[in-house]
Design a protein around this motif. Structure first.
Motif, PDB file in Angstrom:
ATOM      1  N   ASP A   1     -31.326  11.087  41.904  1.00 38.59           N
ATOM      2  CA  ASP A   1     -32.413  10.837  40.956  1.00 38.59           C
ATOM      3  C   ASP A   1     -31.771  10.322  39.674  1.00 38.59           C
ATOM      4  O   ASP A   1     -31.225  11.102  38.883  1.00 38.59           O
TER       5      ASP A   1
ATOM      6  N   LYS B   1     -31.815   7.660  36.214  1.00 41.35           N
ATOM      7  CA  LYS B   1     -32.571   6.861  35.256  1.00 41.35           C
ATOM      8  C   LYS B   1     -31.605   6.209  34.271  1.00 41.35           C
ATOM      9  O   LYS B   1     -30.520   6.726  34.005  1.00 41.35           O
TER      10      LYS B   1
ATOM     11  N   HIS C   1     -36.730   4.757  35.448  1.00 42.50           N
ATOM     12  CA  HIS C   1     -36.264   4.891  36.825  1.00 42.50           C
ATOM     13  C   HIS C   1     -35.777   3.545  37.356  1.00 42.50           C
ATOM     14  O   HIS C   1     -36.252   2.488  36.924  1.00 42.50           O
TER      15      HIS C   1
ATOM     16  N   SER D   1     -29.000   9.051  33.180  1.00 46.05           N
ATOM     17  CA  SER D   1     -29.417  10.399  33.523  1.00 46.05           C
ATOM     18  C   SER D   1     -29.299  10.530  35.035  1.00 46.05           C
ATOM     19  O   SER D   1     -29.982   9.824  35.788  1.00 46.05           O
TER      20      SER D   1
ATOM     21  N   ASN E   1     -29.635  13.182  38.003  1.00 43.41           N
ATOM     22  CA  ASN E   1     -30.163  14.511  38.336  1.00 43.41           C
ATOM     23  C   ASN E   1     -30.296  15.377  37.086  1.00 43.41           C
ATOM     24  O   ASN E   1     -29.866  16.532  37.047  1.00 43.41           O
ATOM     25  N   SER E   2     -30.864  14.774  36.035  1.00 46.80           N
ATOM     26  CA  SER E   2     -31.188  15.426  34.757  1.00 46.80           C
ATOM     27  C   SER E   2     -29.988  15.665  33.837  1.00 46.80           C
ATOM     28  O   SER E   2     -30.155  16.221  32.755  1.00 46.80           O
ATOM     29  N   SER E   3     -28.791  15.244  34.232  1.00 46.68           N
ATOM     30  CA  SER E   3     -27.628  15.304  33.340  1.00 46.68           C
ATOM     31  C   SER E   3     -27.446  13.938  32.681  1.00 46.68           C
ATOM     32  O   SER E   3     -27.281  12.931  33.380  1.00 46.68           O
ATOM     33  N   SER E   4     -27.488  13.904  31.352  1.00 45.76           N
ATOM     34  CA  SER E   4     -27.395  12.640  30.621  1.00 45.76           C
ATOM     35  C   SER E   4     -25.992  12.436  30.069  1.00 45.76           C
ATOM     36  O   SER E   4     -25.331  13.384  29.641  1.00 45.76           O
TER      37      SER E   4
ATOM     38  N   GLN F   1     -32.304  13.959  21.094  1.00 54.30           N
ATOM     39  CA  GLN F   1     -31.740  14.516  22.324  1.00 54.30           C
ATOM     40  C   GLN F   1     -30.303  14.051  22.580  1.00 54.30           C
ATOM     41  O   GLN F   1     -29.620  14.574  23.463  1.00 54.30           O
TER      42      GLN F   1
ATOM     43  N   CYS G   1     -27.214  20.415  36.636  1.00 57.59           N
ATOM     44  CA  CYS G   1     -27.951  20.609  35.388  1.00 57.59           C
ATOM     45  C   CYS G   1     -28.722  21.920  35.466  1.00 57.59           C
ATOM     46  O   CYS G   1     -29.348  22.241  36.488  1.00 57.59           O
TER      47      CYS G   1
ATOM     48  N   ALA H   1     -31.599  23.372  34.961  1.00 59.07           N
ATOM     49  CA  ALA H   1     -33.036  23.206  34.736  1.00 59.07           C
ATOM     50  C   ALA H   1     -33.741  24.552  34.849  1.00 59.07           C
ATOM     51  O   ALA H   1     -33.328  25.448  35.582  1.00 59.07           O
TER      52      ALA H   1
END
Length: 498
Positions: free
Chosen positions: A158, A160, A171, A210, A212-215, A263, A466, A468
């Motif tokens: 996933d 982005k 995405h 990003s 899997n939600s890690s930026s 952020q 991450c 979450a």
């Protein structure tokens, strides 16, 4: 080396997400003209053309070999996210080299309409999405950097990509996106060329991801090189100051943009490229000569550059009282005569400890404060970098300047003193992304193969999951299980709670 079939490898969701960050100066990869002969028998030699076939056939042969080594590493580490940062993309003679860009992408398996037999079986073509940024608009001298970046994203992730214009993550909808122009107006890329405006092609690009939600952000950089060995020897700070200033500019530009996005206040940064870091020439030359002779001196030799030329080249030789020569050095010549250059650089750890002073001064400097400056070795002060950078331990040989001949993959040319020019640095917040139970790997690609005058460098590591927040409808058991999975690797590290 990978087989020509590029067989697929299985990746399962239960395995950690392996990140693979690669830096490759590909200038000589796009050249058919051979550089001067390698430092064999301590002789500079003469350049020669590769005449084995048409230009397209020569390029196909070189690109295929390079791609095989690349995909071999991808398969070996089972990488899910690959970032390939390239410098001098298109070659030093970029007007001719850019004509081979499509062939290069085709062999890698990135072009949608590719018909190359090799790329049809490539995992890059079948298993990954592609985001490509190539600065190939060489006619726009004011902005041209010759930087290229290829990002390969496994379809199971996933992922982005940050849009700098809309200040939001987007995405990846399309499997393959290729930006092949000036890149200045590309909304998902930050681009900067170092002043003064010239044909030097030095600068940086950056993208923010990003996974899997890690930026995190990935910067591709090409810093100023040592134009003259003699100046680097006699006036060691000349080029170092320019590189430090360029790196300071890079980090400041990045920090200025990130400061506008709440952020991104401590956004992890990986900066990898051709930093052109060089060894301490003065100390190294004295070491070479002292090792060879109990007593030595330097003599100056002036000789015409070539017949019919008014230009005079000044060179220096380290000799003993009997006239034996240990070292020759000129603007573009570094010939060790007292021993094999490969033997000299065999003890990587000792050489780095003794002579890699430029990198050490950057990595061990204080954090930026408006009222302080860092002391350089000449006593002058410069503004420190905005934040500290780190590097994994180096256990590989200097990455430059290697012979470009097909059968000399481990031999250095005698044009420059070997150095670790190609590096992967990262911020402390980026280091926190490493999954502690999986050791990162920092090495070179094609260690024994001819990859051009620069050996590509790579850093691979497992991305820490991450943290979450758990969903409200999960049972207590599921919540505890999720927490344990996320933190199990940390529990193995005694110092984590300190």
């Amino acid at each position: 080396m990978a087989d020509s079939g590029f067989a697929e490898f299985p990746i399962t969701d239960s395995e950690p997400h392996i990140m693979l960050l690669i830096s490759a100066n590909v200038g000589s990869l796009f050249e058919t003209k051979k550089e001067p002969q390698a430092n064999q028998n301590n002789d500079t030699g003469v350049g020669r053309e590769d005449t084995r076939g048409s230009t397209k056939e020569i390029m196909h042969r070189k690109f295929t070999k390079w791609a095989q080594e690349l995909i071999d590493i991808i398969r070996q580490v089972k990488a899910k996210f690959i970032a390939i940062h390239m410098q001098e993309f298109g070659g030093k003679n970029y007007e001719e080299g850019v004509e081979n860009v499509d062939q290069f992408l085709s062999i890698l398996g990135i072009q949608d309409n590719c018909h190359d037999v090799l790329s049809q079986n490539s995992i890059i073509a079948t298993d990954f999405k592609h985001q490509v940024f190539l600065d190939v608009d060489y006619e726009n001298i004011k902005t041209f950097t010759a930087l290229g970046a290829i990002y390969l994203i496994h379809k199971s992730l996933d992922v982005k990509l940050w849009n700098f214009k809309s200040s939001s993550f987007e995405h990846l909808v399309t499997n393959t996106v290729i930006h092949k122009a000036d890149l200045t107006d590309v909304e998902t890329l930050q681009k900067f060329k170092f002043p003064p405006i010239s044909r030097s092609r030095k600068g940086f690009t950056r993208s923010i991801w990003s996974v899997n939600s890690s930026s995190f952000s990935l910067a591709n950089v090409h810093l100023i090189h040592d134009e003259s060995n003699v100046i680097a020897w006699e006036e060691p700070l000349t080029y170092r100051k320019l590189r430090r200033k360029a790196l300071l500019t890079t980090l400041t530009e990045i920090k200025d943009i990130d400061s506008k996005v709440p952020q991104f206040s401590n956004l992890p940064l990986f900066i990898f490229g051709d930093f052109n870091f060089r060894l301490g020439m003065n100390d190294l030359i004295n070491h070479i000569c002292s090792e060879a002779f109990n007593s030595h001196r330097f003599t100056t030799v002036k000789n015409a550059k070539d017949s019919g030329s008014d230009k005079v080249t000044t060179s220096f030789a380290c000799i003993d009282p009997e006239g034996n020569v240990a070292l020759d050095i000129s603007k573009k010549e570094f010939i060790v005569r007292s021993r094999s250059i490969s033997d000299l650089f065999r003890d990587t750890k000792q050489l780095k400890t003794m002579f890699d002073t430029e990198t050490k001064s950057l990595l061990e400097q204080p954090i930026h404060k408006e009222s302080t400056g860092s002391q350089l070795c000449d006593g002058s002060s410069e503004v420190p970098l905005p934040f500290l950078l780190q590097e994994s331990d180096i256990a590989f040989a200097p990455t430059y300047p290697y012979s470009e001949r097909d059968d000399e993959g481990t031999t250095y040319m005698s044009t420059r003193c070997p150095s670790w020019c190609d590096r992967c640095l990262y911020s402390s917040s980026a280091r926190d992304l490493f999954l502690e139970s999986c050791n990162p790997v920092y090495s070179t690609i094609g260690a024994t193969s001819s990859m051009g005058d620069h050996k590509p460098v790579y850093l691979s590591f497992a991305l820490r999951p991450c943290e979450a927040a758990p969903e409200g409808n999960n049972s207590l058991f599921q919540t505890i299980s999720r927490w344990f999975v996320l933190h199990a690797s940390r529990l193995q590290c005694p110092g984590w709670f300190q």
